[in-house]
Design a protein around this motif. Structure first.
Motif, mmCIF file in Angstrom:
data_model
loop_
_atom_site.group_PDB
_atom_site.id
_atom_site.type_symbol
_atom_site.label_atom_id
_atom_site.label_comp_id
_atom_site.label_asym_id
_atom_site.label_seq_id
_atom_site.Cartn_x
_atom_site.Cartn_y
_atom_site.Cartn_z
ATOM 1 N N GLY A 109 0.813 -1.210 0.000
ATOM 2 C CA GLY A 109 0.000 0.000 0.000
ATOM 3 C C GLY A 109 0.842 1.254 0.000
ATOM 4 O O GLY A 109 0.521 2.239 -0.680
ATOM 5 N N ALA A 110 1.934 1.237 0.749
ATOM 6 C CA ALA A 110 2.831 2.390 0.795
ATOM 7 C C ALA A 110 3.521 2.596 -0.544
ATOM 8 O O ALA A 110 3.728 3.734 -0.983
ATOM 9 C CB ALA A 110 3.866 2.206 1.903
ATOM 10 N N CYS A 111 3.878 1.497 -1.212
ATOM 11 C CA CYS A 111 4.494 1.603 -2.538
ATOM 12 C C CYS A 111 3.538 2.255 -3.531
ATOM 13 O O CYS A 111 3.932 3.126 -4.312
ATOM 14 C CB CYS A 111 4.903 0.225 -3.040
ATOM 15 N N VAL A 112 2.280 1.816 -3.493
ATOM 16 C CA VAL A 112 1.275 2.381 -4.396
ATOM 17 C C VAL A 112 1.053 3.855 -4.081
ATOM 18 O O VAL A 112 1.030 4.703 -4.989
ATOM 19 C CB VAL A 112 -0.054 1.602 -4.284
ATOM 20 N N ALA A 113 0.925 4.178 -2.795
ATOM 21 C CA ALA A 113 0.680 5.563 -2.389
ATOM 22 C C ALA A 113 1.862 6.465 -2.754
ATOM 23 O O ALA A 113 1.672 7.564 -3.298
ATOM 24 C CB ALA A 113 0.420 5.626 -0.883
ATOM 25 N N ALA A 114 3.077 6.013 -2.458
ATOM 26 C CA ALA A 114 4.264 6.815 -2.746
ATOM 27 C C ALA A 114 4.442 7.021 -4.243
ATOM 28 O O ALA A 114 4.835 8.103 -4.697
ATOM 29 C CB ALA A 114 5.498 6.150 -2.153
ATOM 30 N N SER A 115 4.150 5.990 -5.025
ATOM 31 C CA SER A 115 4.281 6.092 -6.476
ATOM 32 C C SER A 115 3.319 7.134 -7.036
ATOM 33 O O SER A 115 3.678 7.929 -7.915
ATOM 34 C CB SER A 115 4.019 4.735 -7.132
ATOM 35 N N GLN A 116 2.089 7.132 -6.522
ATOM 36 C CA GLN A 116 1.111 8.113 -7.008
ATOM 37 C C GLN A 116 1.431 9.515 -6.526
ATOM 38 O O GLN A 116 1.283 10.492 -7.279
ATOM 39 C CB GLN A 116 -0.292 7.712 -6.547
ATOM 40 N N LEU A 117 1.893 9.637 -5.278
ATOM 41 C CA LEU A 117 2.184 10.956 -4.714
ATOM 42 C C LEU A 117 3.458 11.569 -5.274
ATOM 43 O O LEU A 117 3.515 12.774 -5.532
ATOM 44 C CB LEU A 117 2.291 10.858 -3.188
ATOM 45 N N ARG A 118 4.490 10.747 -5.455
ATOM 46 C CA ARG A 118 5.809 11.253 -5.870
ATOM 47 C C ARG A 118 6.058 11.105 -7.372
ATOM 48 O O ARG A 118 6.500 12.041 -8.026
ATOM 49 C CB ARG A 118 6.922 10.529 -5.102
ATOM 50 N N MET A 119 5.786 9.916 -7.901
ATOM 51 C CA MET A 119 6.070 9.656 -9.307
ATOM 52 C C MET A 119 4.956 10.144 -10.227
ATOM 53 O O MET A 119 5.165 10.335 -11.426
ATOM 54 C CB MET A 119 6.323 8.157 -9.501
ATOM 55 N N ARG A 120 3.774 10.294 -9.675
ATOM 56 C CA ARG A 120 2.584 10.757 -10.396
ATOM 57 C C ARG A 120 2.119 9.730 -11.428
ATOM 58 O O ARG A 120 2.834 8.792 -11.772
ATOM 59 C CB ARG A 120 2.847 12.108 -11.081
ATOM 60 N N LEU A 121 0.905 9.948 -11.934
ATOM 61 C CA LEU A 121 0.342 9.067 -12.943
ATOM 62 C C LEU A 121 0.791 9.499 -14.331
ATOM 63 O O LEU A 121 1.063 10.677 -14.566
ATOM 64 C CB LEU A 121 -1.184 9.079 -12.864
ATOM 65 N N LEU A 122 0.849 8.550 -15.241
ATOM 66 C CA LEU A 122 1.135 8.873 -16.631
ATOM 67 C C LEU A 122 -0.028 9.684 -17.205
ATOM 68 O O LEU A 122 -1.169 9.548 -16.744
ATOM 69 C CB LEU A 122 1.321 7.592 -17.444
ATOM 70 N N PRO A 123 0.209 10.529 -18.200
ATOM 71 C CA PRO A 123 -0.862 11.336 -18.798
ATOM 72 C C PRO A 123 -2.045 10.482 -19.247
ATOM 73 O O PRO A 123 -1.874 9.487 -19.950
ATOM 74 C CB PRO A 123 -0.169 11.992 -20.000
ATOM 75 N N GLY A 124 -3.227 10.859 -18.803
ATOM 76 C CA GLY A 124 -4.438 10.174 -19.214
ATOM 77 C C GLY A 124 -4.830 8.982 -18.370
ATOM 78 O O GLY A 124 -5.955 8.485 -18.484
ATOM 79 N N VAL A 125 -3.936 8.503 -17.523
ATOM 80 C CA VAL A 125 -4.246 7.330 -16.701
ATOM 81 C C VAL A 125 -5.106 7.746 -15.511
ATOM 82 O O VAL A 125 -4.760 8.674 -14.776
ATOM 83 C CB VAL A 125 -2.954 6.645 -16.198
ATOM 84 N N ALA A 126 -6.234 7.049 -15.325
ATOM 85 C CA ALA A 126 -7.144 7.382 -14.238
ATOM 86 C C ALA A 126 -6.690 6.782 -12.911
ATOM 87 O O ALA A 126 -6.697 7.447 -11.877
ATOM 88 C CB ALA A 126 -8.558 6.896 -14.566
ATOM 89 N N ARG A 127 -6.273 5.526 -12.927
ATOM 90 C CA ARG A 127 -5.803 4.826 -11.739
ATOM 91 C C ARG A 127 -4.758 3.794 -12.154
ATOM 92 O O ARG A 127 -4.882 3.172 -13.210
ATOM 93 C CB ARG A 127 -6.962 4.107 -11.022
ATOM 94 N N PRO A 128 -3.745 3.572 -11.329
ATOM 95 C CA PRO A 128 -2.750 2.544 -11.652
ATOM 96 C C PRO A 128 -3.256 1.159 -11.291
ATOM 97 O O PRO A 128 -4.192 1.011 -10.493
ATOM 98 C CB PRO A 128 -1.560 2.939 -10.770
ATOM 99 N N GLY A 129 -2.665 0.151 -11.873
ATOM 100 C CA GLY A 129 -3.035 -1.226 -11.577
ATOM 101 C C GLY A 129 -1.802 -2.097 -11.425
ATOM 102 O O GLY A 129 -0.805 -1.896 -12.127
ATOM 103 N N ILE A 130 -1.852 -3.047 -10.514
ATOM 104 C CA ILE A 130 -0.743 -3.982 -10.317
ATOM 105 C C ILE A 130 -0.946 -5.169 -11.248
ATOM 106 O O ILE A 130 -1.994 -5.808 -11.228
ATOM 107 C CB ILE A 130 -0.661 -4.465 -8.859
ATOM 108 N N ALA A 131 0.059 -5.460 -12.055
ATOM 109 C CA ALA A 131 -0.028 -6.561 -13.023
ATOM 110 C C ALA A 131 0.896 -7.699 -12.590
ATOM 111 O O ALA A 131 2.108 -7.525 -12.498
ATOM 112 C CB ALA A 131 0.368 -6.067 -14.418
ATOM 113 N N VAL A 132 0.306 -8.849 -12.326
ATOM 114 C CA VAL A 132 1.091 -10.005 -11.896
ATOM 115 C C VAL A 132 1.075 -11.063 -12.996
ATOM 116 O O VAL A 132 0.115 -11.160 -13.768
ATOM 117 C CB VAL A 132 0.537 -10.597 -10.580
#
Length: 339
Positions: A109-132
């Motif tokens: 959860g912290a990885c997801v939160a930090a990525s969105q807060l610091r790295m930001r989303l790519l242009p046009g992406v509404a929400r990130p998803g984890i792909a396994v």
């Protein structure tokens, strides 16, 4: 490729994390750099034992931090309360252009939160998803999402399909990945309202090679290359698959021990080969698709092999330019304004 590795995250940190970084030395060349992020004293002490060939030491750099996000810490609150934690520092490095990728077996959860807060989303992406990646007899299947978005709107599922298709293409060289939507039946009328609406979006999207709905029993039949679902369903599917695989192999091992030594030796090699094909550590980790950098989220139980392979996959994704492809696909796709 410049990758920042969370040395302090995971059940087997820091030992197995560092060991995996050392094993990755053979993958590094040119300007490749592995930033070892965490307790400086621990990392420098490990480096003093000459864990890698002298000509590979130039590929390692120590980034000392003073705080650790624990596995049970609140994701968003911990990022704000612990700005000098390894997870927060790594994502900040990407935002500053000091790293291309981050790897962590710590708090997901912290990885997801930090990525969105610091790295930001790519242009046009509404929400990130984890792909396994799920290994099957017919080849690897990418499942997205498996935990980033517990509740997903139809638009998110459409974008998961676009992003996971780009990932499948770049990682496994599948020209046109077959995409399926996980539901409780193949028919259009089956599933929740979100699933039904998502099916329409996937069916009408020309950038997606959509083959329709699949049920849980079809996941391992080789009918598709990408499976789309919300994070709640995806996480249950992932954990169920892990538990079932381990249970089957434990049963096989117990039964083989009851046989004669000759039979045991004969089938031991077969069992090892089957396990190698289905070992989740071979794929390293799961990328958080849709953020402005490569974020590899590893299993909390990751050993050295998983960390080494996470570095390998991160390098492959950085070099392939997968994020640029995701951005282009999102821009060219059918735009859905109602989230």
């Amino acid at each position: 490729m410049r990758v920042a590795v969370d040395v302090m995250g995971g059940d087997r940190a820091p030992g197995e994390i560092l060991k995996g970084c050392w094993q990755a030395a053979e993958l590094l060349s040119g300007d490749d750099m592995v930033h070892l992020v965490g307790d400086g004293a621990i990392i420098n002490d490990a480096l003093s034992t000459n864990p890698v060939p002298a000509n590979k030491l130039k590929h390692y750099n120590v980034v000392a931090t003073t705080q650790i996000i624990e596995m049970d810490d609140s994701p968003v609150e911990s990022i704000r309360a612990k700005p000098d934690s390894s997870i927060a520092v790594m994502c900040r490095m990407v935002s500053k252009g000091e790293a291309d990728a981050v790897i962590s077996a710590g708090n997901t959860g912290a990885c997801v939160a930090a990525s969105q807060l610091r790295m930001r989303l790519l242009p046009g992406v509404a929400r990130p998803g984890i792909a396994v990646v799920l290994p099957t007899f017919h080849g690897p299947v990418v499942v997205c999402d498996v935990g980033a978005q517990v509740i997903a709107k139809p638009k998110y599922l459409q974008q998961f399909a676009l992003m996971a298709s780009a990932y499948s293409h770049d990682l496994f060289n599948i020209e046109t990945p077959r995409v399926a939507l996980l539901s409780i039946g193949e028919e259009d009328a089956k599933g929740t309202g979100t699933v039904k609406e998502a099916r329409k979006l996937l069916r009408d999207e020309p950038l997606i090679n959509f083959i329709g709905n699949i049920e849980g029993k079809d996941v391992f039949k080789g009918t598709c290359d990408v499976i789309v679902c919300d994070g709640f369903v995806g996480n249950i599917l992932l954990k169920f698959t892990e538990g079932l695989s381990e249970g089957i192999f434990q049963t096989m091992a117990a039964e083989m021990e009851q046989e004669s030594a000759e039979v045991f030796e004969k089938f031991k090699g077969v069992a090892k080969r089957i396990w190698a094909r289905h070992d989740w550590q071979e794929h390293g980790g799961a990328p958080l698709l849709g953020v402005g950098g490569i974020c590899m989220i590893c299993h909390g139980r990751s050993e050295a092999k998983a960390i080494k392979n996470a570095i390998r996959v991160a390098k492959q994704l950085v070099n392939s330019g997968v994020n640029a492809k995701i951005t282009a696909r999102i821009a060219q796709s059918i735009q859905v304004t109602d989230e």
